[in-house]
Structure formats: structure tokens, C-alpha cells
Design an enzyme around this catalytic site. Sequence first.
Site, PDB file in Angstrom:
ATOM      1  N   TYR A 192      19.231  -9.137  26.023  1.00 44.96           N
ATOM      2  CA  TYR A 192      19.248  -8.267  24.839  1.00 44.96           C
ATOM      3  C   TYR A 192      19.951  -6.928  25.136  1.00 44.96           C
ATOM      4  O   TYR A 192      19.797  -6.366  26.219  1.00 44.96           O
ATOM      5  CB  TYR A 192      17.819  -7.946  24.375  1.00 44.96           C
ATOM      6  CG  TYR A 192      17.820  -6.766  23.440  1.00 44.96           C
ATOM      7  CD1 TYR A 192      17.455  -5.503  23.884  1.00 44.96           C
ATOM      8  CD2 TYR A 192      18.290  -6.890  22.133  1.00 44.96           C
ATOM      9  CE1 TYR A 192      17.525  -4.402  23.056  1.00 44.96           C
ATOM     10  CE2 TYR A 192      18.367  -5.793  21.296  1.00 44.96           C
ATOM     11  CZ  TYR A 192      17.986  -4.555  21.760  1.00 44.96           C
ATOM     12  OH  TYR A 192      18.087  -3.463  20.951  1.00 44.96           O
ATOM     13  N   HIS A 243      12.476  -6.051  24.577  1.00 41.64           N
ATOM     14  CA  HIS A 243      12.689  -6.815  23.351  1.00 41.64           C
ATOM     15  C   HIS A 243      11.793  -8.032  23.217  1.00 41.64           C
ATOM     16  O   HIS A 243      12.243  -9.123  22.765  1.00 41.64           O
ATOM     17  CB  HIS A 243      14.162  -7.217  23.236  1.00 41.64           C
ATOM     18  CG  HIS A 243      14.694  -7.129  21.841  1.00 41.64           C
ATOM     19  ND1 HIS A 243      14.907  -8.230  21.061  1.00 41.64           N
ATOM     20  CD2 HIS A 243      14.990  -6.060  21.070  1.00 41.64           C
ATOM     21  CE1 HIS A 243      15.354  -7.841  19.865  1.00 41.64           C
ATOM     22  NE2 HIS A 243      15.401  -6.527  19.841  1.00 41.64           N
TER      23      HIS A 243
HETATM   24  C1  GCO Z   1      16.174  -1.394  19.018  1.00 45.69           C
HETATM   25  C2  GCO Z   1      15.983  -2.733  18.431  1.00 45.69           C
HETATM   26  C3  GCO Z   1      17.113  -3.290  17.646  1.00 45.69           C
HETATM   27  C4  GCO Z   1      16.719  -4.581  16.940  1.00 45.69           C
HETATM   28  C5  GCO Z   1      17.430  -4.710  15.610  1.00 45.69           C
HETATM   29  C6  GCO Z   1      17.024  -5.956  14.835  1.00 45.69           C
HETATM   30  O1  GCO Z   1      15.341  -1.002  19.827  1.00 45.69           O
HETATM   31  O2  GCO Z   1      17.103  -0.708  18.626  1.00 45.69           O
HETATM   32  O3  GCO Z   1      15.355  -3.564  19.308  1.00 45.69           O
HETATM   33  O4  GCO Z   1      18.233  -3.462  18.379  1.00 45.69           O
HETATM   34  O5  GCO Z   1      16.977  -5.669  17.753  1.00 45.69           O
HETATM   35  O6  GCO Z   1      17.150  -3.606  14.853  1.00 45.69           O
HETATM   36  O7  GCO Z   1      17.767  -6.091  13.682  1.00 45.69           O
HETATM   37 MG    MG Z   2      13.855  -2.367  20.258  1.00 46.38          MG
END
Ligand code: GCO
Ligand code: MG
Length: 437
Positions: A192, A243
Site C-alpha cells: 500500500y 492499511h
Molecule cells: C490514507 C488512506 C488512503 C485510502 C483512500 C481510500 O491514509 O491516506 O489510507 O490512501 O486508502 O482514501 O480511498
Molecule cells: Mg490510511
Amino acid sequence: MTAPQATTDDARDTPRAEVLAPAPWTPAEADGVRVTAVRTFLTGPQGCPYVVTRVETNQPGLYGLGDASDPQRPLATRAVLDEYLGPLLVGRDPADIEDLHRLLLNSGYWRGGSIEHNALAAVDLALWDLKGKVAGLPVHQLLGGKARAWAEAYTHVDGADAAEVADKVLTAVGQGYRHVRVQVAVPGRDTYGTAPRDAAEAARRRTRTDRWDTLAYLRHVPAILADVRDRVGPDVELLHDAHERMTPAEARQFVRAVEDAHLYFLEDALAPEDVAHFPELRAAGTTPLAVGELYHDPRAYLPLLVGRSIDFARIRIPTLGGLTPARKLVAVCEMFGVRTAPHGPGDVTPVGMAANMALNISSPAFGVQEAATFRDATLEVFPGAPVPTDGHLLAPEVPGLGIDFDERAARRYPVGAPLEHDRWALLRATDGSVHRA
Ligand code: GCO
Ligand code: MG
């Protein structure tokens, strides 16, 4: 709209006019401010779907703006607004936000959920924007005025090794940031928050061909984060977002392993489904814990606040249902010594960010604001969008939320087809099973 079918329960066959009956204390005079229309707009200047709402009134030039951004379900939130919440609001006095918020929330009977709350937030934010404009005050003044001069912002960097990541952290420090989120790519695995390194990886990312591998993540990332800490020194706050990809047992190992990185906070080490494991996670190490972007019910935070098992609430105002519930949650956070780190990646619109800023600047519980870099197209569509300078955000000093919306410019950025964005459903683990992305 099809004519309503005859139902067995007469009470349900209430003529529309009665459903729209004003609050019993609303003065009858016609010249008071009244909502005349609730318009919704779908636009994609930031590369993800935005749903923006404009609540129009019978006063020339007086309107309020709102944000209903669930980037995975934009058509659903828009339908709730166009078919239900908007028609319920037309003709009403926009001043009584608490009353209207509860009326709209209760109108669904089965209350809550991300889609309903995003739609509700779009109206709620617009009502706060309107109230500030009618009062001639910025919304943060309606929330009690300034508690600080500015709001610290954090930016994102990512990379494959400690040298590359440390370089990017120091570049961000050079731009004035004191808080930097660090994401590290795990070779050959889906991770992620890391940008694809080449076209081949970008193609694999689109089809989510690379698998998630917790063991590889646990082996690779804590060591890199500790190495980055050594390279950038102690004077910059480092954040990391897990995440919600780990099990409670894996998250405990990660918290133990990441101690040497001295993180400002570790985000979403646990999924909402595993919230009961936060107390033992807290006991596994000293790393501050942040959670909340996936929470659409403000009350879902209460066990974590009362149990003092988190340090940061990652409130997402559109998903919570607006400023009305968010300001109450932030007051409770203050009571339990938990700070806020509002969600602000590119899929919260500048209207949502302006609402974040009204809370950030007025609440003693504020910690740090996530601040994605808005594209020029987004700044064109949303004049007045909050943009960090020298690592911090200033609150607008104009009446309302301090943001505007250029409808003509918005039309230049149509959104993609449903399910085109993000592909959250496609990630699989090494054994082929579906995995939270
Ligand atoms: C963050 C988040 C986002 C989400 C996204 C989903 O901490 O910024 O985890 O990256 O994944 O908003 O649509
Ligand atoms: Mg996040």
C-alpha cells in the site's frame, strides 16, 4: 420518478407537502432564508470521483458547498442526495443544522453507513458554510475561534530502499514539513501507498497481479523504517500506514519490530473488524497508534477512547456524516487525551479539507493534518482550496468554509466508469485468498 405505489399502511402514503413540513418553531415569514435547491456535481480533477453539493437559497448569491466523497460509491451517494436528502431539504430554513441533521439522518430509518453518511455530510457541510456566510464569519469562528495559528500538515513519500526514502524525507523537510508519512515497497509484492516503479509494475498494479505477503512485509519494512530514522535523524516525525492488512498477531509483531523507527504514529495496524485487539496492541510497544478513516459511526471510536488504546483519531469528516458529528467526536477525543489526524488524501475534496481546517484550527485536540498535493486541475475547480505552505495549513479568514466551486471547470474533468477506481476488491494474498487492500 415513478408515481408512488399504493401501500397497505396509509401512514406511509403521506403527501410530499407534509413530509416537507418545517420545524414547529420556524417563523412563517417568506423572506427568511430558505433552501431552494440541492444540486449535486460529479467531477474528477484529482483523478478520483468527487461528489460536490451546492445548497442554493432564495437569497441572491447565497449558497453552501458540501463534500460527499466516497470514491468507491460516488453514484450511490449522489442518488441518496438527489432522490432523498435534497428533496427533504428544499423549502426549509437552513439555520437549524442540528435539527436538519437529525431529520435527514432519521429519514432513512436504517441509519448510518458510509454511503448515507457521505450524502448527509454533503448537506451538513453546506449548512455550516451557509451559516458562516449568513453570520459573516469563518466557520472556525462559529466553532469557538482559533486555538492555534496554523495546522501542521503531513505529506507522503515512498520508495524501495532506505537511501531513496531518506532522500525523499529530507526533501520534504526542505519544503518545511516536520511530519512525513513513509511507505516502503516490498520487492515483488503488492504494498500500500507505494508508486509503481515502471510500466510493467503499473500494469501489475492495475490488475493487482502482485500478491500481499505479510511475512515479507514484516521482514522488510520495520528494518527499512529504522534505517530511515538513522539516516534522517531525530528532528522529523515519521508516520507509517499499515492499511489494515495485518492480523492482530502480525500487528503485535510489527509494533514490536518498529520500535527503533520512533514513529509519530502507526496507522491502521488493525482493521475495524479487529478493534477489540487494540488494548493488547498498545501493550506490545510504545509506538503511538492511529485509526479511524474507515469508521463511519462516531460512536465506533468510544471503546478506543474510553479504553485509552489509541493516540490519534483519523477522522474522515465526509464518512462520519459531516462537521456536526465530527465536532462532537473531537470534543470527546480532547477529554481522553487523544489527538486528531484528519484523513486528507486526494479523495477528500477541497471542501472536505476546508471543513477539516475549521475543526483543526479551533480544536485543542488537533494533532496533524494529512495533506495530499492537489493537482492544478483541482485548484482550478475549487478556488480557495487549502494548500500547505512550509509544511502547514492556514485557516481561511472569509465567511463560511472559505472555498468555492467552479461548475464550468468541473465539467472539464468527467469521472471514470464505476469500479474503475482503486480496485480494492482485487488484492489477493500469497495463497490466492482475497485480502484487504
Ligand atoms: C490514507 C488512506 C488512503 C485510502 C483512500 C481510500 O491514509 O491516506 O489510507 O490512501 O486508502 O482514501 O480511498
Ligand atoms: Mg490510511
